[in-house]
Design an enzyme around this catalytic site. Sequence first.
Site, short mmCIF file in Angstrom:
data_model
loop_
_atom_site.label_atom_id
_atom_site.label_comp_id
_atom_site.label_asym_id
_atom_site.label_seq_id
_atom_site.Cartn_x
_atom_site.Cartn_y
_atom_site.Cartn_z
N TYR A 129 31.91 1.50 -45.74
CA TYR A 129 31.60 2.84 -46.15
C TYR A 129 32.72 3.66 -46.25
CZ TYR A 129 27.52 4.47 -45.90
OH TYR A 129 25.88 5.65 -46.15
N GLU A 163 34.01 7.10 -47.50
CA GLU A 163 33.85 8.32 -48.52
C GLU A 163 36.04 8.63 -48.12
OE1 GLU A 163 31.90 7.28 -46.25
OE2 GLU A 163 30.60 8.44 -46.22
N ASP A 204 32.64 11.25 -74.32
CA ASP A 204 32.02 10.68 -73.47
C ASP A 204 31.58 9.15 -74.12
OD1 ASP A 204 30.19 8.78 -72.60
OD2 ASP A 204 28.56 10.04 -72.58
N THR A 252 31.15 4.70 -68.75
CA THR A 252 29.75 3.75 -67.77
C THR A 252 30.93 2.24 -68.56
OG1 THR A 252 28.88 2.43 -70.06
CG2 THR A 252 27.96 4.22 -68.36
N LYS A 275 29.13 -1.23 -70.86
CA LYS A 275 28.43 -1.93 -71.77
C LYS A 275 29.62 -2.76 -72.84
CE LYS A 275 25.88 2.58 -72.81
NZ LYS A 275 26.32 3.37 -71.07
N ARG A 283 27.81 -2.45 -63.84
CA ARG A 283 27.32 -1.23 -63.90
C ARG A 283 27.89 -0.45 -63.96
NH1 ARG A 283 22.69 -2.40 -66.79
NH2 ARG A 283 22.82 -0.29 -67.16
N1 DSN Z 1 20.89 3.69 -71.68
C1 DSN Z 1 22.12 3.25 -72.05
C2 DSN Z 1 22.30 3.39 -73.89
O1 DSN Z 1 21.67 2.49 -73.50
O2 DSN Z 1 22.73 3.73 -74.32
C3 DSN Z 1 22.84 5.12 -72.85
O3 DSN Z 1 22.94 5.96 -71.16
#
Ligand code: DSN
Length: 419
Positions: free
Chosen positions: A52, A54, A199, A226, A229, A235
């Site tokens: 933990y 925080e 974003d 994120t 990707k 993730r």
């Molecule tokens: N789920 C993601 C995507 O596949 O683009 C975006 O949130």
Amino acid sequence: MYSHIKKQDKEVFGAIAGEDKRQREGLELIPSENYVSAAVKEAMASSLTNKYSEGYPGRRYYGGQQFTDAIEMVAIERAKKLFGAKYANVQPLGGANANIAMYFALLQPGDTVLGMDLSHGGHLTHGHPVTYLTKIYTFVHYQMKNVETGEIDYEAMRRTAKKVKPKIVLAGFSAYPRELDYTKFVAIAREVGAIAVMDIAHIAGLIAGKAVRNPFDDGFDIMTTTTHKALRGPRGGLILVRESEELAKKIDKAVFPGLQGGPHMHQIAAKAVAFGEALKPSFKKYAKQILKNTKAMEKVFKKHGARMIAGGSDNHLILLDVSESFQISGAEAEALLDRAGMTLNKNVIADDTRKPMDPSGIRFGTPAVTTRGFKEKDCAQVAELMIEVLTKRNDATVEKARRAIKKLALTHPIPESFP
Ligand code: DSN
């Protein structure tokens, strides 16, 4: 691998082993997925999951932080370097969490956000009515002016902005294949006194690899993303602030204690490892190859006269109107191609008349296959196989494509590390 799970829990082991095999023998064409390195997996599976933490480095609410502080600082410094940001918050658990924290930091209930319409490429967290966010904030949307070229209607966007006075002008997408004109977004935001946020989740890897423009270079104030990707991390989420200390402080407060509890330190360590990988010169080559591979697929679909939303792609993804091009629904196309070892997703297209669970389009892209070492000719072969399956649709064609895909997959094994 997995020797302990195998001994202890046959049920979970069986499913993990099945997923490993699926990933090994099939092709991942979902444009938001990728394969991480063994080093990233090791960090995710480390003892840090027990801790933990925080708070933030140097100011935590629990003891025993000598190693977690070091890890979080490394992740922050690497993220800043990668994206040219003065501040970074590496604690968001995912992309949606990053966006929610960003709204919480910048808005009061009732404030307005101007973002991209979901069916024109936007994202649920950019203000779709099914989200909780729309009960708190007002979302107004802009769209493409020309669905065949992907051109955004910047004039309408500017008129709307002047009328609704948004606090945030939000760029970014999850199903849009063209590059945005960042200077126009920033100019509109400045004109109405809004904060310019992008974003970048879908193209973070392309930005980090300098294959596309960095929105910070055109004056965006904040970027959310994120990390899993094209960026090829675990993730997770990340918020970057170009230069304002005031905004950075608001973001930190919103993430913790505003929204989240203990940060997932194993995930932050994995982010640090992935950011380190993305800082290597070879990542630039990877990012550029993603673009080349998508162009190779685009060329095949163009040759066959298939309808791509926005007419093609400048990034890592293609949105194909299968309803018009192959007289088949998105869900049927997804299922057929899955049987042939090509995993992608059904997707709504601009102003779709069909429902999201069975829309008119499919969305696919090249970040994952490029990680496997695919080049243009391999991607062109995949596109040809897709067309053959979507056109003929019989068992023999699906089986023939499945065998060809498996061969391609096995001759391009998922790498454990990157040069
Ligand atoms: N789920 C993601 C995507 O596949 O683009 C975006 O949130």
